[in-house]
Design a protein around this motif. Structure first.
Motif: not given
Length: 576
Positions: A16-19, A56-64, A66-68, A303-305
């Motif tokens: 959660x902290x990583x998120x 580390x761009x906006x795509x990888x950071x926002x997806x990471x 949500x995954x975390x 959003x689906x995630x």
């Protein structure tokens, strides 16, 4: 018990902290328009550098992020769901390995370094599918891992083809890939994404993966394994835009969406219904990627995630409280005994249908409108419309059988919402399913899409959704007539309800053909020519050669040579 609680709580807090950190990094990247690229050189092959890269761009950071976030909620949820499991520690380590593999895949812009995450997902998913050690889980795990190996081979072949660009960084080289030079490479990338995201004809493994524990299903079907193919195509979107492989991907993805929606209306396994809904949404993401709107695919992916993880957690809570039954015919009337779980399940189902002002509405409605504005063929248009109605149809069918309807719960079931370990993460994800759609649309699309549609096209989605929901509820209220109708048309119902026989084709037919071909290869190659010119041939050649060398090094050869020389001299002397 103390070890279990401390382990899942500490893992949850860490993720959660990583998120939160990734979320803040995403906001900073969007506002400052900056990205971070890290690269380590490992070695060189001819003129190509083999490097380990991180982006580390906006795509990888926002997806990471949500995954975390979803992973932390799944770990917290597992503390209640897997409480009595004897191998809880092993389960936690497998889930953490699964999350780590997905993060490596997300931050890797290099086709070689992406294999760490790509193969890691396949390996750990197999270990999680066979977690419950029985014959069904073993068969499901084998189908899962073999289907994914097709995509792994495609990635390996792509690495060999990409060497002509002088490097494997697809993020930088995507703008220089033409169909004339790299059409086969693009086809292999699309094939790899299709296997990971279970598009036709690789769809059979997705419902089979439901043999894994429900917390794993919530993680797999929301933000990890099945979304890896979609994420790969999002990264490759500059290279694939306008390519000749895109129309084929559009037809396949639309057929996958339609097939999954149709099959879910004939399925009675709760987890498989939700798995087929995931397959339907993956088809929508793939179709919008085929049209060329990668930003919309990312929006719907995020959003689906949220609401799909919430839906699986709600389903897991229902299964956990109804004596581990997964058949929806053994449920019903749960809204009276499990109001919180029923609220979350209904909320996630409505978000899945695209209910206005929920997370699914902002992405799904925008995707459908963009599809209607684009120049797609008539077949894809009809499949899109029918799939939208089928989604609402099976959703209302699921609500009727599990939450409302007649109470068919067994007498020994303890149906309650008392487990806070299971309900607390559901409340967090429910808040995300309500507000994150609007927040993401504001951040990802500061300049909104301009939608210009006729009244007919604007109203067709709403009309089809209302008709689908009405049919889904009415057919199951009149379930006696529905069953009689299914019996009369058994062959048609069997075809539509079994994913068009894809599980049979993927297992029995493919296995018989592959076993026959492999047997012929074994007799001709492994036990034939390869044995003659390979192992045994090399062995006999080296044996005879070493024997000659050994004889030549002995004194026997020296004495023989001396005797030969002496006799030769004697003969020459006598001849003279």
């Amino acid at each position: 018990m103390i070890k279990k609680v401390s382990m899942h709580l500490s893992g949850m807090m860490f993720l959660f902290l990583g998120s939160l950190i990734c979320g803040l990094g995403f906001l900073f990247s969007m506002t400052s328009n900056k990205s971070w690229f890290i690269e380590w050189e490992i070695g060189k092959l001819n003129s190509c550098c083999i490097v380990m890269s991180l982006i580390l761009d906006h795509i990888s950071l926002v997806f990471s992020s949500f995954v975390l976030l979803i992973s932390s909620m799944v770990l917290f949820y597992s503390g209640g769901y897997m409480d009595n499991d004897k191998s809880f520690t092993r389960f936690m380590y497998l889930v953490l390995g699964f999350v780590l593999s997905m993060l490596l895949l997300i931050v890797s812009p290099n086709l070689i370094s992406i294999l760490l995450g790509w193969d890691g997902l396949g390996l750990v998913s197999y270990a999680l599918v066979v977690y419950y050690q029985n014959e069904k889980s073993a068969n499901s795990g084998m189908l899962t891992v073999l289907s994914n190996r097709v995509g792994d081979v495609a990635i390996l072949l792509s690495i060999g083809l990409m060497i002509k660009l002088g490097g494997w960084n697809f993020l930088f080289n995507s703008f220089f890939m033409s169909d004339r030079d790299l059409l086969l490479f693009k086809s292999l990338i699309v094939l790899a994404a299709m296997t990971k995201s279970a598009q036709i004809p690789f769809s059979a493994w997705l419902p089979a993966a439901m043999a894994a524990p429900t917390p794993v299903s919530a993680l797999v079907h929301s933000s990890t394994l099945v979304t890896a193919g979609v994420y790969l195509l999002i990264r490759f979107s500059p290279a694939l835009e306008g390519s000749v492989v895109m129309p084929g991907l559009l037809i396949i993805s639309c057929l996958t969406t339609f097939m999954a929606g149709l099959g879910a209306n004939f399925e009675y396994d709760l987890k498989k219904i939700i798995a087929l809904s995931t397959l339907s949404q993956l088809g929508i993401m793939m179709s919008i990627l085929a049209i060329g709107a990668a930003d919309l695919a990312l929006f719907h992916l995020l959003s689906h995630a949220l609401f799909k993880a919430l839906l699986f957690m709600s389903a897991g809570s229902v299964i956990h409280n109804t004596k581990d039954y997964q058949d929806i015919r053994h449920m019903g009337g749960l809204i009276n005994n499990m109001p919180l779980t029923s609220m979350n399940m209904t909320l996630s189902n409505l978000a899945l249908c695209g209910m206005p002002f929920l997370a699914g509405f902002y992405s799904k409605d925008l995707i459908i409108e963009v599809v209607f504005m684009s120049s797609i063929n008539v077949v894809s248009f009809i499949l899109f419309v029918l799939s939208t109605g089928l989604t609402v149809c099976y959703t209302f069918r699921l609500i009727y059988y599990s939450l409302t309807g007649d109470n068919n719960v067994g007498s020994m079931s303890s149906v309650t919402d008392s487990s806070t370990l299971m309900t607390s993460p559901m409340i967090v994800l429910a808040a995300g399913a309500v507000i994150m759609g609007a927040c993401l649309s504001w951040v990802l699309f500061p300049e909104s899409y301009m939608i210009c549609l006729s009244f007919f096209l604007k109203s067709v989605v709403l009309s089809v959704s209302l008709i689908g929901g009405l049919i889904g509820y009415m057919l199951n209220i009149m379930h006696v007539n529905y069953v009689l109708l299914s019996i009369k048309n058994f062959n048609t119902v069997s075809f539509m309800g079994s994913m068009w026989f894809l599980p049979y084709l993927s297992s029995h037919v493919t296995c018989k053909w592959s076993f026959k071909v492999s047997k012929n290869f074994e007799s001709v190659l492994d036990k034939g020519w390869l044995e003659h010119f390979g192992g045994q041939g090399i062995y006999s050649t080296m044996t005879s050669g070493s024997l000659f060398v050994e004889i030549s090094q002995n004194k026997v050869l020296k004495i023989s040579l001396k005797m030969f020389v002496i006799w030769a001299l004697i003969v020459l002397f006598l001849l003279d």
